[in-house]
Design a protein around this motif. Structure first.
Motif, mmCIF file in Angstrom:
data_model
loop_
_atom_site.group_PDB
_atom_site.id
_atom_site.type_symbol
_atom_site.label_atom_id
_atom_site.label_comp_id
_atom_site.label_asym_id
_atom_site.label_seq_id
_atom_site.Cartn_x
_atom_site.Cartn_y
_atom_site.Cartn_z
ATOM 1 N N CYS A 77 7.422 4.813 4.313
ATOM 2 C CA CYS A 77 7.681 3.403 4.594
ATOM 3 C C CYS A 77 6.556 2.760 5.393
ATOM 4 O O CYS A 77 6.244 1.589 5.177
ATOM 5 N N PHE A 78 5.920 3.503 6.284
ATOM 6 C CA PHE A 78 4.858 2.894 7.088
ATOM 7 C C PHE A 78 3.633 2.528 6.252
ATOM 8 O O PHE A 78 2.774 1.769 6.707
ATOM 9 N N ASN A 79 3.537 3.022 5.013
ATOM 10 C CA ASN A 79 2.438 2.663 4.106
ATOM 11 C C ASN A 79 2.697 1.332 3.387
ATOM 12 O O ASN A 79 1.806 0.826 2.702
ATOM 13 N N CYS A 80 3.870 0.778 3.545
ATOM 14 C CA CYS A 80 4.277 -0.428 2.824
ATOM 15 C C CYS A 80 3.857 -1.684 3.585
ATOM 16 O O CYS A 80 3.937 -1.729 4.821
ATOM 17 N N ASP A 81 3.470 -2.719 2.848
ATOM 18 C CA ASP A 81 3.101 -3.998 3.460
ATOM 19 C C ASP A 81 4.277 -4.681 4.150
ATOM 20 O O ASP A 81 4.080 -5.503 5.034
ATOM 21 N N ALA A 82 5.502 -4.341 3.741
ATOM 22 C CA ALA A 82 6.696 -4.962 4.326
ATOM 23 C C ALA A 82 7.240 -4.176 5.524
ATOM 24 O O ALA A 82 8.291 -4.534 6.060
ATOM 25 N N PHE A 83 6.573 -3.119 5.945
ATOM 26 C CA PHE A 83 7.024 -2.287 7.065
ATOM 27 C C PHE A 83 6.914 -3.072 8.357
ATOM 28 O O PHE A 83 5.896 -3.697 8.616
ATOM 29 N N PRO A 84 7.944 -3.044 9.196
ATOM 30 C CA PRO A 84 9.278 -2.479 9.011
ATOM 31 C C PRO A 84 10.196 -3.481 8.311
ATOM 32 O O PRO A 84 10.029 -4.679 8.446
ATOM 33 N N CYS A 85 11.146 -2.954 7.585
ATOM 34 C CA CYS A 85 12.074 -3.822 6.849
ATOM 35 C C CYS A 85 13.522 -3.489 7.232
ATOM 36 O O CYS A 85 13.774 -2.594 8.036
ATOM 37 N N ALA A 86 14.448 -4.188 6.628
ATOM 38 C CA ALA A 86 15.862 -4.039 6.960
ATOM 39 C C ALA A 86 16.401 -2.641 6.666
ATOM 40 O O ALA A 86 17.380 -2.215 7.282
ATOM 41 N N TYR A 87 15.781 -1.906 5.732
ATOM 42 C CA TYR A 87 16.246 -0.546 5.449
ATOM 43 C C TYR A 87 16.115 0.356 6.683
ATOM 44 O O TYR A 87 16.778 1.373 6.781
ATOM 45 N N LEU A 88 15.265 -0.014 7.599
ATOM 46 C CA LEU A 88 14.993 0.818 8.775
ATOM 47 C C LEU A 88 15.635 0.301 10.049
ATOM 48 O O LEU A 88 15.451 0.878 11.116
ATOM 49 N N ALA A 89 16.393 -0.778 9.939
ATOM 50 C CA ALA A 89 16.999 -1.379 11.127
ATOM 51 C C ALA A 89 17.982 -0.413 11.782
ATOM 52 O O ALA A 89 18.808 0.194 11.103
ATOM 53 N N PRO A 90 17.892 -0.242 13.100
ATOM 54 C CA PRO A 90 18.808 0.660 13.794
ATOM 55 C C PRO A 90 20.206 0.072 13.898
ATOM 56 O O PRO A 90 20.387 -1.136 13.820
ATOM 57 N N THR A 91 21.171 0.943 14.064
ATOM 58 C CA THR A 91 22.560 0.519 14.251
ATOM 59 C C THR A 91 23.264 1.529 15.146
ATOM 60 O O THR A 91 22.968 2.726 15.093
ATOM 61 N N ALA A 92 24.162 1.054 15.958
ATOM 62 C CA ALA A 92 24.893 1.943 16.855
ATOM 63 C C ALA A 92 25.927 2.786 16.109
ATOM 64 O O ALA A 92 26.265 3.885 16.541
ATOM 65 N N ASP A 93 26.406 2.263 14.978
ATOM 66 C CA ASP A 93 27.432 2.972 14.212
ATOM 67 C C ASP A 93 26.940 4.358 13.796
ATOM 68 O O ASP A 93 25.902 4.489 13.154
ATOM 69 N N ALA A 94 27.681 5.384 14.172
ATOM 70 C CA ALA A 94 27.435 6.786 13.813
ATOM 71 C C ALA A 94 26.141 7.362 14.384
ATOM 72 O O ALA A 94 25.715 8.437 13.978
ATOM 73 N N TYR A 98 24.405 10.984 13.249
ATOM 74 C CA TYR A 98 23.328 10.924 12.262
ATOM 75 C C TYR A 98 22.025 10.488 12.939
ATOM 76 O O TYR A 98 22.050 9.658 13.849
ATOM 77 N N PRO A 99 20.905 10.983 12.467
ATOM 78 C CA PRO A 99 19.627 10.642 13.114
ATOM 79 C C PRO A 99 18.982 9.356 12.593
ATOM 80 O O PRO A 99 17.776 9.176 12.717
ATOM 81 N N HIS A 100 19.768 8.443 12.032
ATOM 82 C CA HIS A 100 19.178 7.265 11.398
ATOM 83 C C HIS A 100 18.361 6.388 12.343
ATOM 84 O O HIS A 100 17.452 5.712 11.906
ATOM 85 N N ASN A 101 18.646 6.389 13.607
ATOM 86 C CA ASN A 101 17.887 5.558 14.538
ATOM 87 C C ASN A 101 16.556 6.184 14.943
ATOM 88 O O ASN A 101 15.764 5.549 15.633
ATOM 89 N N MET A 102 16.279 7.398 14.511
ATOM 90 C CA MET A 102 14.982 8.037 14.772
ATOM 91 C C MET A 102 13.920 7.573 13.786
ATOM 92 O O MET A 102 12.738 7.772 14.012
#
Length: 142
Positions: A77-94, A98-102
């Motif tokens: 994802c960091f190679n993308c011109d749109a980085f960072p995007c909504a797919y990477l947005a952190p959330t408190a849920d779970a 899950y390591p999604h916020n890393m």
């Protein structure tokens, strides 16, 4: 083990995941089977890229982030011109399970020091994520 290939485009370290086939214990597989009804043969994961983002924990839709990376023709994802995007947005849920916020931290580290050097740090990053304490204004407290 090719840890670069076992790093998801979103920055998750598949090679350190509890569900990765080489890390999965019988005890965890049994718990998942018992609590979620997932057949034991479907529990071990081979990694995001190897399974084309299809694994029981993603549901039937697969991984939109992986689809996006493939569509844009980038490795991470960091190679993308749109980085960072909504797919990477952190959330408190779970976040406790899950390591999604890393993902953002991992991707920024990869971009800064390179994927190979980040691989050497990945286990420590994951450990601190799940066991570290957060201090307002400081971040992680060792």
């Amino acid at each position: 083990m090719d840890k670069r290939a076992l790093t998801a485009p979103c920055g998750l370290d598949c090679f350190n995941c509890e569900l990765y086939a080489e890390n999965l214990t019988e005890k965890l597989a049994g718990l998942i089977h018992e609590k979620l009804g997932v057949p034991k043969g479907e529990i071990p994961c081979q990694g995001c890229r190897q399974q084309d983002g299809k694994h029981f924990h993603l549901g039937s839709g697969g991984c939109a982030t992986l689809d996006c990376v493939k569509e844009k023709g980038v490795d991470f994802c960091f190679n993308c011109d749109a980085f960072p995007c909504a797919y990477l947005a952190p959330t408190a849920d779970a976040a406790d399970r899950y390591p999604h916020n890393m993902k953002m931290y991992n991707l920024c580290r990869m971009q800064h020091i390179g994927v190979e050097k980040w691989i050497q740090e990945a286990r420590q990053i994951r450990r601190k994520y799940f066991t570290g304490k957060f201090v307002v204004g400081k971040g992680q407290d060792d």
